[in-house]
Design an enzyme around this catalytic site. Structure first.
Site: not given
Length: 219
Positions: A145, A34, A38, A138, A69, A9, A36, A176-177, A67
């Site tokens: 993170g 990956h 946001m 998720m 968000m 990520s 993210d 993820d997470g 991804h």
């Protein structure tokens, strides 16, 4: 024995050394990168926008797993597609007309994935699971993170895998997470196909070796 994928990520990368971080990913056994995005509205954080993604795309040799968000992700399908994105992830919770959005993503030449927040049951996807290429679960609350892994994600992965298998589908499961060697192994055993790892990769002493260790995991 299935071969799982590893998607480091970008959110956990050192942005003062972004080119070197991408070059590290290029040289590693990582399958995807990956990313993210946001907006500070759908999640309580802001990451980066399309100018940064364009810079990343210019040097990244791995397929992009983007991804979103954000609220109204369907408005940015064209921009995501212009990055030669492989997989576009949108949140179930952010899409009023999810089926329409899935097919708009596919019509733009990308694979379509739907993401579920920790509180959203996998059963909510019963009527669209056959239309998506991947489901992202998720295993932390999205936005930041280095959060603690939510243990319920293992059972949730198994339930989703059962739904997919019972319908004879090949839909991938991404998680993820809080992914590390311990949680990663348990998620793979439950049916995960793709592991997203942020801090565990980028904050390790040897990220290339850490990615290799994640690739070697056996469920």
């Amino acid at each position: 024995m299935r071969n799982h994928k590893i998607a480091p990520s970008l959110l956990s990368a050192d942005f003062l050394r972004l080119q070197q971080e991408i070059e590290m990913i290029n040289a590693s056994d990582a399958d995807w990168l990956h990313i993210d995005v946001m907006d500070g509205v759908f999640v309580p954080n802001i990451s980066f926008g399309f100018p940064v993604l364009e810079a990343v795309r210019a040097i990244c040799k791995k397929p992009l797993d983007v991804h979103l968000m954000i609220v109204e992700p369907q408005k940015f399908i064209k921009e995501v597609s212009s990055l030669d994105t492989y997989m576009m992830n949108v949140h179930y919770e952010a899409c009023t007309h999810l089926h329409r959005t899935i097919y708009a993503i596919k019509d733009a030449g990308m694979k379509a994935a739907v993401t579920l927040n920790p509180h959203t049951p996998v059963e909510q996807l019963e009527d669209v699971i056959a239309d998506v290429d991947m489901v992202l679960l998720m295993s932390v609350n999205p936005g930041f993170g280095a959060q603690k892994f939510i243990e319920h994600a293992v059972n949730k992965t198994a339930r989703l895998k059962h739904m997919i298998s019972s319908k004879g589908l090949q839909t991938l499961i991404e998680v993820d997470g809080g992914v590390n060697l311990d949680t990663g192994k348990r998620l793979l055993a439950a049916g995960a196909d793709v592991l997203v790892a942020g801090n565990f990769v980028f904050k390790s002493k040897n990220p290339v070796e850490t990615i290799k260790e994640l690739k070697r995991l056996c469920p």
